[in-house]
Structure formats: structure tokens, C-alpha cells
Scaffold this motif. Structure first.
Motif, PDB file in Angstrom:
ATOM      1  N   PRO A 183      36.731  61.215  81.338  1.00  0.00           N
ATOM      2  CA  PRO A 183      36.688  61.927  80.061  1.00  0.00           C
ATOM      3  C   PRO A 183      35.816  63.183  80.085  1.00  0.00           C
ATOM      4  O   PRO A 183      36.184  64.205  79.498  1.00  0.00           O
ATOM      5  CB  PRO A 183      36.122  60.890  79.093  1.00  0.00           C
ATOM      6  CG  PRO A 183      36.494  59.582  79.689  1.00  0.00           C
ATOM      7  CD  PRO A 183      36.446  59.784  81.173  1.00  0.00           C
ATOM      8  N   ALA A 184      34.686  63.149  80.777  1.00  0.00           N
ATOM      9  CA  ALA A 184      33.827  64.332  80.820  1.00  0.00           C
ATOM     10  C   ALA A 184      34.506  65.479  81.575  1.00  0.00           C
ATOM     11  O   ALA A 184      34.361  66.649  81.210  1.00  0.00           O
ATOM     12  CB  ALA A 184      32.481  63.986  81.461  1.00  0.00           C
ATOM     13  N   ALA A 185      35.249  65.156  82.616  1.00  0.00           N
ATOM     14  CA  ALA A 185      35.978  66.196  83.356  1.00  0.00           C
ATOM     15  C   ALA A 185      37.102  66.768  82.504  1.00  0.00           C
ATOM     16  O   ALA A 185      37.339  67.981  82.508  1.00  0.00           O
ATOM     17  CB  ALA A 185      36.537  65.622  84.657  1.00  0.00           C
ATOM     18  N   PRO A 244      38.161  58.298  72.837  1.00  0.00           N
ATOM     19  CA  PRO A 244      38.220  56.850  73.059  1.00  0.00           C
ATOM     20  C   PRO A 244      39.525  56.262  72.523  1.00  0.00           C
ATOM     21  O   PRO A 244      40.054  56.700  71.506  1.00  0.00           O
ATOM     22  CB  PRO A 244      37.023  56.307  72.290  1.00  0.00           C
ATOM     23  CG  PRO A 244      36.438  57.425  71.539  1.00  0.00           C
ATOM     24  CD  PRO A 244      37.088  58.686  71.961  1.00  0.00           C
ATOM     25  N   ARG A 245      40.034  55.311  73.227  1.00  0.00           N
ATOM     26  CA  ARG A 245      41.281  54.672  72.859  1.00  0.00           C
ATOM     27  C   ARG A 245      41.058  53.712  71.686  1.00  0.00           C
ATOM     28  O   ARG A 245      40.048  53.017  71.631  1.00  0.00           O
ATOM     29  CB  ARG A 245      41.857  53.868  74.021  1.00  0.00           C
ATOM     30  CG  ARG A 245      41.996  54.648  75.299  1.00  0.00           C
ATOM     31  CD  ARG A 245      43.311  55.412  75.292  1.00  0.00           C
ATOM     32  NE  ARG A 245      43.597  55.990  76.584  1.00  0.00           N
ATOM     33  CZ  ARG A 245      43.297  57.247  76.920  1.00  0.00           C
ATOM     34  NH1 ARG A 245      42.691  58.023  76.082  1.00  0.00           N
ATOM     35  NH2 ARG A 245      43.606  57.709  78.104  1.00  0.00           N
TER      36      ARG A 245
END
Length: 153
Positions: free
Chosen positions: A64-66, A143-144
Motif C-alpha cells: 500500500p505505501a508503494a 483498506p479492504r
């Protein structure tokens, strides 16, 4: 036991580093597809560049950060192209390789891939590709929802 996932800072740095290849590959894909469209012929190079972008984006969505590190600048570029084309083209003209018209990985004596009056990123920015790719990356980092499936009884 040590976590094998890269740290958020390392992933965000990788995302920022991937922003330049995604930017230039997307523009090269848009130009290749435009060339095929105007010549009314197949555009395999445009498709190949777009496939390379898809591979990079798929790899970035694993962290997620990438995805945020690459997606947020692309969304910003897309929004800038949508709201103020002159400012966006002026900013794109300051990017590396804007004056030569060549791709970053092409040899110095290679054929130019861009008109000098049309800085890199113009076609992909105007068509909304940067906003679309960036939004997909940002959405992949959210987030899912852990809700129930509608098929569960």
C-alpha cells in the motif's frame, strides 16, 4: 519472528522511484496508440508499453505505501492536466528528457518520440491516463472492507 514485508518507508520510496518509469511508459503508450490510430494500423509498441505499465502497477499494488507513493503524484499530475493545461505543460517541459524528445532508455541518436512543442506527459495527461492509473493505485492502497458476501446466508 521477523516480518518479511518491506517497511513502509522503503515501499514508499520504491513507489516514488517507480513514478518516473510509469510516467514515461504511459506517455510512450499513448503516443504509440495515437500513431496506430492515425495510421489506421495496429500499434504493437503502444500495447507493449501499456503492458509494461500494467506490470509495474500490479507490482506496486502489493504494498500500500508503494501504491500511494506512485499513485498520489500521478493523480496530482492528472488533476493538473485537467484543471490547468498550460501550467501542466510548463511543468512537464521542465522534466528530464523533455528537450531532446527521446525516451529515457533510448539511445541518444534514436528517433524522437515526442514533438519538442509537446513535452513528455502531454498526451497521457490530456487523455486522463495519469489520473486513471493514479486513482487505481490509490484505491488499491485503501483498506479492504471486511464485510460479508451477499452470497453468505
Amino acid at each position: 519472528m521477523r516480518d518479511r514485508r518491506p517497511s513502509s518507508l522503503l515501499a514508499a520510496t520504491a513507489g516514488l522511484a517507480a513514478c518516473a518509469p510509469v510516467y514515461y511508459l504511459t506517455e510512450a503508450a499513448a503516443r504509440g496508440l495515437r500513431t496506430g490510430h492515425t495510421a489506421f494500423s495496429p500499434a504493437p509498441t503502444g500495447l507493449a508499453y501499456l503492458a509494461a505499465v500494467a506490470v509495474i502497477v500490479t507490482l506496486l499494488t502489493a504494498w500500500p505505501a508503494a501504491a500511494l507513493g506512485c499513485g498520489v503524484p500521478l493523480v496530482a499530475a492528472g488533476v493538473l492536466f485537467a484543471l490547468d493545461l498550460d501550467a501542466a505543460m510548463g511543468l512537464a517541459a521542465t522534466l528530464p528528457w523533455a528537450r531532446t524528445g527521446g525516451l529515457p532508455w533510448s539511445p541518444p541518436d534514436g528517433a524522437p518520440w515526442a514533438e519538442l512543442a509537446e513535452p513528455p506527459g502531454t498526451l497521457a495527461g490530456i487523455s486522463g491516463l495519469y489520473a486513471l492509473i493514479g486513482a487505481l493505485l490509490v484505491l488499491s492502497a485503501l483498506p479492504r472492507a471486511r464485510g460479508r458476501s451477499i452470497l453468505d446466508l
